[in-house]
Design a protein around this motif. Sequence first.
Motif, PDB file in Angstrom:
ATOM      1  N   ALA A  84      29.087  81.473  81.545  1.00 39.34           N
ATOM      2  CA  ALA A  84      29.284  82.821  81.028  1.00 39.34           C
ATOM      3  C   ALA A  84      29.847  83.723  82.117  1.00 39.34           C
ATOM      4  O   ALA A  84      29.379  83.706  83.264  1.00 39.34           O
ATOM      5  CB  ALA A  84      27.959  83.389  80.516  1.00 39.34           C
ATOM      6  N   ALA A  85      30.859  84.493  81.772  1.00 40.29           N
ATOM      7  CA  ALA A  85      31.420  85.445  82.730  1.00 40.29           C
ATOM      8  C   ALA A  85      30.442  86.603  82.923  1.00 40.29           C
ATOM      9  O   ALA A  85      29.690  86.961  82.007  1.00 40.29           O
ATOM     10  CB  ALA A  85      32.761  85.970  82.228  1.00 40.29           C
ATOM     11  N   ALA A  86      30.452  87.167  84.098  1.00 44.00           N
ATOM     12  CA  ALA A  86      29.635  88.351  84.354  1.00 44.00           C
ATOM     13  C   ALA A  86      30.227  89.530  83.593  1.00 44.00           C
ATOM     14  O   ALA A  86      31.440  89.587  83.345  1.00 44.00           O
ATOM     15  CB  ALA A  86      29.588  88.646  85.844  1.00 44.00           C
ATOM     16  N   ASN A  87      29.384  90.461  83.200  1.00 48.84           N
ATOM     17  CA  ASN A  87      29.868  91.649  82.512  1.00 48.84           C
ATOM     18  C   ASN A  87      30.907  92.361  83.368  1.00 48.84           C
ATOM     19  O   ASN A  87      30.690  92.611  84.549  1.00 48.84           O
ATOM     20  CB  ASN A  87      28.708  92.597  82.206  1.00 48.84           C
ATOM     21  N   GLY A  88      32.034  92.654  82.768  1.00 48.13           N
ATOM     22  CA  GLY A  88      33.136  93.288  83.481  1.00 48.13           C
ATOM     23  C   GLY A  88      34.202  92.316  83.937  1.00 48.13           C
ATOM     24  O   GLY A  88      35.314  92.732  84.259  1.00 48.13           O
ATOM     25  N   ASP A  89      33.870  91.017  83.973  1.00 41.23           N
ATOM     26  CA  ASP A  89      34.853  90.004  84.379  1.00 41.23           C
ATOM     27  C   ASP A  89      35.632  89.496  83.156  1.00 41.23           C
ATOM     28  O   ASP A  89      35.672  88.305  82.867  1.00 41.23           O
ATOM     29  CB  ASP A  89      34.154  88.835  85.085  1.00 41.23           C
ATOM     30  N   ASP A  90      36.266  90.423  82.454  1.00 37.87           N
ATOM     31  CA  ASP A  90      36.946  90.075  81.213  1.00 37.87           C
ATOM     32  C   ASP A  90      38.061  89.064  81.431  1.00 37.87           C
ATOM     33  O   ASP A  90      38.335  88.229  80.561  1.00 37.87           O
ATOM     34  CB  ASP A  90      37.536  91.331  80.560  1.00 37.87           C
ATOM     35  N   PHE A  91      38.725  89.122  82.557  1.00 44.52           N
ATOM     36  CA  PHE A  91      39.929  88.315  82.751  1.00 44.52           C
ATOM     37  C   PHE A  91      39.636  86.910  83.268  1.00 44.52           C
ATOM     38  O   PHE A  91      40.558  86.120  83.421  1.00 44.52           O
ATOM     39  CB  PHE A  91      40.896  89.038  83.693  1.00 44.52           C
ATOM     40  N   ALA A 134      36.849  85.325  81.772  1.00 38.38           N
ATOM     41  CA  ALA A 134      36.044  84.794  80.677  1.00 38.38           C
ATOM     42  C   ALA A 134      36.893  83.890  79.786  1.00 38.38           C
ATOM     43  O   ALA A 134      38.039  84.219  79.460  1.00 38.38           O
ATOM     44  CB  ALA A 134      35.460  85.941  79.848  1.00 38.38           C
ATOM     45  N   THR A 135      36.314  82.756  79.392  1.00 38.53           N
ATOM     46  CA  THR A 135      36.966  81.923  78.383  1.00 38.53           C
ATOM     47  C   THR A 135      36.952  82.687  77.064  1.00 38.53           C
ATOM     48  O   THR A 135      35.916  83.220  76.656  1.00 38.53           O
ATOM     49  CB  THR A 135      36.227  80.586  78.224  1.00 38.53           C
ATOM     50  N   LEU A 149      39.353  87.536  70.927  1.00 39.95           N
ATOM     51  CA  LEU A 149      37.995  87.245  70.477  1.00 39.95           C
ATOM     52  C   LEU A 149      37.224  86.662  71.659  1.00 39.95           C
ATOM     53  O   LEU A 149      37.671  85.692  72.272  1.00 39.95           O
ATOM     54  CB  LEU A 149      37.997  86.230  69.324  1.00 39.95           C
ATOM     55  N   ASP A 150      36.082  87.221  71.958  1.00 43.66           N
ATOM     56  CA  ASP A 150      35.288  86.772  73.100  1.00 43.66           C
ATOM     57  C   ASP A 150      34.034  86.032  72.661  1.00 43.66           C
ATOM     58  O   ASP A 150      33.471  86.297  71.582  1.00 43.66           O
ATOM     59  CB  ASP A 150      34.880  87.971  73.969  1.00 43.66           C
ATOM     60  N   PHE A 208      27.920  95.238  72.363  1.00 38.63           N
ATOM     61  CA  PHE A 208      28.067  94.140  73.313  1.00 38.63           C
ATOM     62  C   PHE A 208      26.917  94.111  74.305  1.00 38.63           C
ATOM     63  O   PHE A 208      26.546  95.134  74.877  1.00 38.63           O
ATOM     64  CB  PHE A 208      29.400  94.283  74.059  1.00 38.63           C
ATOM     65  N   GLN A 209      26.356  92.913  74.511  1.00 38.51           N
ATOM     66  CA  GLN A 209      25.275  92.740  75.471  1.00 38.51           C
ATOM     67  C   GLN A 209      25.719  91.947  76.698  1.00 38.51           C
ATOM     68  O   GLN A 209      25.563  92.385  77.820  1.00 38.51           O
ATOM     69  CB  GLN A 209      24.090  92.019  74.795  1.00 38.51           C
ATOM     70  N   GLU A 210      26.302  90.771  76.469  1.00 42.11           N
ATOM     71  CA  GLU A 210      26.740  89.918  77.566  1.00 42.11           C
ATOM     72  C   GLU A 210      27.626  88.806  77.028  1.00 42.11           C
ATOM     73  O   GLU A 210      27.659  88.540  75.825  1.00 42.11           O
ATOM     74  CB  GLU A 210      25.532  89.303  78.285  1.00 42.11           C
ATOM     75  N   TYR A 211      28.353  88.172  77.943  1.00 39.34           N
ATOM     76  CA  TYR A 211      29.110  86.988  77.572  1.00 39.34           C
ATOM     77  C   TYR A 211      28.153  85.803  77.444  1.00 39.34           C
ATOM     78  O   TYR A 211      27.130  85.739  78.119  1.00 39.34           O
ATOM     79  CB  TYR A 211      30.179  86.668  78.622  1.00 39.34           C
ATOM     80  N   ARG A 212      28.506  84.874  76.580  1.00 45.26           N
ATOM     81  CA  ARG A 212      27.693  83.687  76.423  1.00 45.26           C
ATOM     82  C   ARG A 212      28.408  82.478  77.026  1.00 45.26           C
ATOM     83  O   ARG A 212      29.631  82.414  77.037  1.00 45.26           O
ATOM     84  CB  ARG A 212      27.365  83.425  74.951  1.00 45.26           C
ATOM     85  N   PRO A 213      27.642  81.492  77.519  1.00 46.03           N
ATOM     86  CA  PRO A 213      28.275  80.278  78.038  1.00 46.03           C
ATOM     87  C   PRO A 213      28.738  79.381  76.894  1.00 46.03           C
ATOM     88  O   PRO A 213      28.283  79.516  75.750  1.00 46.03           O
ATOM     89  CB  PRO A 213      27.144  79.612  78.822  1.00 46.03           C
ATOM     90  N   LEU A 214      29.651  78.476  77.189  1.00 48.36           N
ATOM     91  CA  LEU A 214      30.061  77.447  76.241  1.00 48.36           C
ATOM     92  C   LEU A 214      29.309  76.181  76.606  1.00 48.36           C
ATOM     93  O   LEU A 214      29.458  75.657  77.723  1.00 48.36           O
ATOM     94  CB  LEU A 214      31.564  77.196  76.304  1.00 48.36           C
ATOM     95  N   LEU A 215      28.472  75.704  75.701  1.00 45.35           N
ATOM     96  CA  LEU A 215      27.606  74.561  75.974  1.00 45.35           C
ATOM     97  C   LEU A 215      28.112  73.300  75.293  1.00 45.35           C
ATOM     98  O   LEU A 215      28.575  73.352  74.139  1.00 45.35           O
ATOM     99  CB  LEU A 215      26.184  74.859  75.499  1.00 45.35           C
ATOM    100  N   ARG A 216      28.001  72.189  75.989  1.00 43.20           N
ATOM    101  CA  ARG A 216      28.383  70.903  75.421  1.00 43.20           C
ATOM    102  C   ARG A 216      27.598  70.612  74.148  1.00 43.20           C
ATOM    103  O   ARG A 216      26.483  71.092  73.953  1.00 43.20           O
ATOM    104  CB  ARG A 216      28.140  69.771  76.431  1.00 43.20           C
ATOM    105  N   ASN A 217      28.213  69.862  73.262  1.00 42.47           N
ATOM    106  CA  ASN A 217      27.585  69.442  72.010  1.00 42.47           C
ATOM    107  C   ASN A 217      27.263  70.620  71.085  1.00 42.47           C
ATOM    108  O   ASN A 217      26.440  70.509  70.189  1.00 42.47           O
ATOM    109  CB  ASN A 217      26.308  68.641  72.286  1.00 42.47           C
TER     110      ASN A 217
END
Length: 472
Positions: free
Chosen positions: A284-291, A293-294, A313-314, A324-333
């Motif tokens: 997950a990208a830190a808040n503010g690191d829009d560029f 973030a996946t 779309l984020d 908006f609260q935070e970015y979420r990670p992309l998890l396997r499976n």
Amino acid sequence: MKSHKTVYCFKCVISCIFMAIWGACSSSSETPYPSGPTDEPVQSVTFTVRMPHASPQVYALDDDAENDIQTIDVLAFRIDNYTSAEYYDYRATGYNITSTSSVIPYEKQFKVTLQKNDTAHYRLVFLANVKDELDALSLASGAQKESLLARILSHNPAVWNVTSAYKPLPMWGQSAAVMVNDALATLSEITLLRSVVSIEVYADNAAVTPDFHLEDVYLYNRKVYGRVAPYENYYNATEKKVTAPTMPTVNMMLPLTVWTGQHYTVPSGQYKLTRTIYTYEAAAAANGDDFVATCLVVKGTYIPLGTPQYYRLDFEQRDNLGVFQEYRPLLRNHRYQFIIKRVTGDGHNTQDSAFFSKKGNLGVEILDWNLADMGNMVVKEMNWLNVNRTSITTYSGGEFYVGVETSHTGGWTAELENPADVSWIRAIDCRNDYMQVTLYGYGIPVGGREGNIVVRAGNMTKKINVKQIPTS
């Protein structure tokens, strides 16, 4: 005197001659005997593995392709009796790979020839569809488990091949501690997790379709390497799921992240893109690191303007009020379904300009499916029904989404369990793969209120509990 290698080759010849008489000789060119030292006698073990959850919708990769095992390798790690540390011993190759059931959860069976050892316990690690990656590595006997697994990477710099000659998805699983002896003839408590993430985009909501025609999807800041096995501390063995992304370490000369948007085209006449976008885990990208973030950028014709528009779309978490609260990670499976709820205005003229802007005008809900979570699934009479959540809890009104999938030919329906008692549940809009639940937000009593939605497919049912809690 013949070497062990020669003896085993002789055994293979005799075995294949015998099986050929019965019409059962394996077509695999791989020897079924383990690599490494072969001083110990061997034991043939039949393994049954449970595959990741799949859905009945077929657009690119179907169920069989998503769960295809073309090769299966087993890495045997000896467990130290005193420290519980695990050390690599040898590699074995699975053979006679077959499907055991056409009903989800899918199961596959295969045989593996392991070295017998009546004094040591082993952890068996299963790696599907990564034979080439393993062949390219030098697997040193005695290597610690985590350091060895960290070197096993999947690499895909372009669009994942989902055509007829598709690229099979890498998968990983592991056993509990076992002793390989005469008593170990079968083992079935194995779950395989896909080492990749699946992403889908839907724009077939009744409020969206008349105003917006989805045409293309771009994946930005995608990872081009992924670890096949997760980090041990990020895997919940009880629930069979990962809790955080495992990011690979690669040579600094080899980029892990590619910024430019990978292009995917929505099939003609469709309002969604499914089973086409496969990528690797991302933190997950830190808040503010829009560029960094996946994210996705979608292209579609906004009917009021009559011209193609681009929207970002984020992967993000929002509260019940849509903040908006935070970015979420992309998890396997996991499978992430972006549901476009509404289009309220124009976007941007190019995909890159949309990426660099946080302009809105596109309302989105993200449905998160953990494909190892079978707790929400009902299986009856060769059919199944599954939902991605069994409860909705909120402090307000608004729109809420539940993913629904079934193999039943009659599809599925949803209705209120006691309509007279839950008039605050304003509407249930059933789509092909999800339902939208609209709640009134006024008049919430001090003690809150709750009701149930019953999802039905044939004689299978699932209940979705809906609860509103007052803010004070």
